[in-house]
Write an enzyme that holds these catalytic residues in place. Structure first.
Site, short mmCIF file in Angstrom:
data_model
loop_
_atom_site.label_atom_id
_atom_site.label_comp_id
_atom_site.label_asym_id
_atom_site.label_seq_id
_atom_site.Cartn_x
_atom_site.Cartn_y
_atom_site.Cartn_z
CG ASN A 110 0.43 4.34 4.48
OD1 ASN A 110 -0.69 3.99 4.40
ND2 ASN A 110 1.25 3.81 5.22
CD GLU A 166 -2.66 -0.90 2.65
OE1 GLU A 166 -2.57 -0.01 3.53
OE2 GLU A 166 -3.19 -2.01 3.08
NE ARG A 195 -0.92 7.77 8.02
CZ ARG A 195 -1.21 6.67 7.42
NH1 ARG A 195 -1.97 6.55 6.79
NH2 ARG A 195 -0.68 5.52 8.13
C1 MV4 Z 1 -0.55 -9.80 2.85
C2 MV4 Z 1 0.05 -10.64 3.95
C3 MV4 Z 1 0.57 -11.88 3.28
N1 MV4 Z 1 0.38 -11.86 1.86
N2 MV4 Z 1 -0.65 -9.99 1.61
C4 MV4 Z 1 -2.07 -6.71 6.38
C5 MV4 Z 1 -2.23 -5.08 6.28
C6 MV4 Z 1 -2.57 -4.81 4.92
N3 MV4 Z 1 -1.94 -3.67 4.37
C7 MV4 Z 1 -1.90 -5.94 4.15
N4 MV4 Z 1 -1.81 -7.18 4.88
C8 MV4 Z 1 -1.10 -8.16 4.70
N5 MV4 Z 1 -1.00 -8.50 3.53
C9 MV4 Z 1 -0.01 -11.08 1.02
N6 MV4 Z 1 -0.17 -11.16 -0.22
C10 MV4 Z 1 -0.10 -10.44 5.19
C11 MV4 Z 1 -0.33 -9.16 5.41
C12 MV4 Z 1 -0.48 -8.74 7.16
C13 MV4 Z 1 0.26 -7.74 7.65
C14 MV4 Z 1 1.15 -6.99 6.85
C15 MV4 Z 1 1.88 -6.24 7.49
C16 MV4 Z 1 1.89 -6.06 8.76
C17 MV4 Z 1 1.23 -6.86 9.64
C18 MV4 Z 1 0.44 -7.96 9.15
C19 MV4 Z 1 -0.41 -8.65 9.65
C20 MV4 Z 1 -1.07 -9.75 9.22
C21 MV4 Z 1 -1.05 -9.82 7.79
#
Ligand code: MV4
Length: 452
Positions: free
Chosen positions: A289, A287, A291
């Site tokens: 951000n 993603e 800000r």
């Molecule tokens: C993911 C992932 C694993 N694989 N995408 C969590 C927040 C959102 N911005 C996207 N997230 C995740 N996306 C794929 N393809 C695991 C997470 C995720 C995570 C990411 C960053 C920090 C903490 C997290 C906790 C659980 C899952």
């Protein structure tokens, strides 16, 4: 340069913005709710305007009240801080229609990054690496299952309007796919009013590593290295550090260069953060951000650059004062977020701070707006401050962090400081190889130990 900036936020970030303004010779107006009438930002700002009752929707999210305050006080520009209206493009457009400058990116860039499907599409076009997945939105469960089978399980279903961890479903096998797809869709509709979802390969043990970027109105764009924010609980960051203990100079130059190039192509203006998942030496765009972020101080500590001052200068039309080849990363910085919460149950603990003493000494920074006798209102986020330490290397930084945590006094309310001290003594944290799941796994183990 602006003569007067209106600060549309509260707490430590309101004070942080005020400080940058004062050093630049800029007058400040802070808006506040009735719950924040006694805040440090209100005390220190040149002017203050009460904009409504405690609930954020009636005060810090009240666009008309904020624009009225700006008109009434003759402000030139509005700094939104983080949270609240900081990523609200409708607010940006209204600020500009009323003749004020928004200290932040263009409304169109906020819109692009706010829609996760569009953000990912844009990231691909701009040359950033992304997680393998569906080509945009997935129409129905049949199409989704076909894509998932081709990619191989596990996969993750994400809501286009989600973000920050909301609206995601991990699917580990084909037989549970259709049901999970349906749930993801209806939850997305219920939570965000938009049932658009997309699919990605699920990464099992990634780190959360983000790149700080900056652009100006003259076509310049730079990166200021990464922050490792993998120590999280329920998608709330707990500890952040820069540089990441696992990123080499070579990897940083590569991903940082791609990030800066992407921002230059886009014409991005102001501070931004590009979040990546990092696994087995590879970065995957997650993603962006649009800000200033809570954890910006760790980048400031290792670069010596005042990011908020830079935001204000860039918004006023000045060129970035930092050039790509002049940026040197010095030493190591770690930030811990101090929340007024029970360190075991994480239940918020508002109330009066009876005694307060901030840690100090070489390489210690305490960004907070609390003081002796301050009453933490129950209406907002429980973060009451951030302790940021700098050292010549990670080991020195960690020792300094333990020392500074022990020195900090916040009496009268529970805080997460004991959790932070515990984290600094964990072998995996010390090694620096922790992933996004590390903290929650450790906390679960501790809960079992306590129960026994
Ligand atoms: C993911 C992932 C694993 N694989 N995408 C969590 C927040 C959102 N911005 C996207 N997230 C995740 N996306 C794929 N393809 C695991 C997470 C995720 C995570 C990411 C960053 C920090 C903490 C997290 C906790 C659980 C899952």
């Amino acid at each position: 340069m602006f003569k007067k900036v209106l600060i549309a936020n509260r707490g430590e970030i309101a004070l942080r913005i005020h400080r940058a303004c004062k050093e630049m010779g800029v007058q400040t107006v802070v808006v506040h709710s009735t719950a924040d009438a006694n805040s440090m930002a209100v005390r220190l700002a040149d002017e203050s305007v009460c904009i409504g009752p405690p609930p954020a929707r009636d005060s810090y999210l009240n666009i008309h009240a904020i624009l009225s305050a700006a008109a009434l006080t003759g402000a030139d520009a509005i700094h939104p801080g983080y949270g609240f209206l900081s990523e609200n493009s409708a607010f940006v457009r209204m600020v500009e229609e009323h003749g004020f400058t928004f200290i932040g990116p263009k409304a169109e860039h906020i819109d692009i990054m706010g829609d996760k499907v569009q953000a990912k599409k844009t990231a691909i076009e701009l040359g950033l690496p992304v997680v393998p997945g569906s080509d945009g939105a997935v129409e129905n469960a049949e199409v989704g299952l076909k894509i998932a089978k081709e990619m191989g399980f596990p996969v993750i279903i994400k809501a286009a309007s989600g973000g920050g961890g909301r609206g995601m479903k991990v699917v580990r096998s084909a037989d549970e796919f259709k049901e999970q797809f349906g749930t993801a869709r209806s939850e997305a509709k219920a939570n965000f009013g938009d049932d658009t979802v997309y699919i990605e390969k699920f990464l099992e043990k990634p780190k959360h590593i983000e790149i700080q970027v900056f652009g100006d109105k003259h076509g310049n764009a730079i990166h200021l290295g990464e922050r490792d924010c993998s120590v999280q609980r329920r998608h709330q960051k707990v500890v952040e550090e820069a540089p990441s203990p696992v990123i080499t100079d070579e990897l940083r130059d590569k991903i940082g260069g791609l990030a800066a190039d992407a921002m230059r192509k886009m014409g991005y203006v102001g501070a931004g953060t590009i979040e990546f998942l990092y696994e087995n030496g590879e970065f995957y765009f997650m993603e962006m951000n649009t800000r200033i972020q809570v954890e910006h101080p760790v980048t400031e500590m290792i670069t010596g650059i005042d990011l908020v001052a830079e935001q204000i200068r860039v918004a006023a039309g000045e060129e970035l004062t930092v050039q790509k080849d002049k940026i040197r990363l010095r030493g190591h910085a770690i930030e811990v977020r101090i929340n007024a919460e029970d360190p075991q149950t994480f239940i918020p603990c508002p109330g009066e701070i009876k005694q307060f003493h901030a840690a100090g000494g070489l390489g210690v920074r305490f960004d907070s707006a609390v003081y002796n006798g301050y009453r933490i209102p129950p209406n907002y986020d429980s973060m009451i401050g951030k302790l940021i330490v700098h050292g010549r290397n990670r080991e020195e930084c960690l020792r300094r962090l333990r020392r500074a945590i022990m020195e900090t006094v916040v009496d009268g309310v529970k805080t997460t400081l004991p959790l932070h001290h515990w984290i600094t003594e964990q072998p995996e944290f010390i090694k620096g190889e922790y992933t996004i799941h590390w903290l929650e796994k450790e906390l679960a183990k501790e809960a079992l130990k306590d129960a026994a």
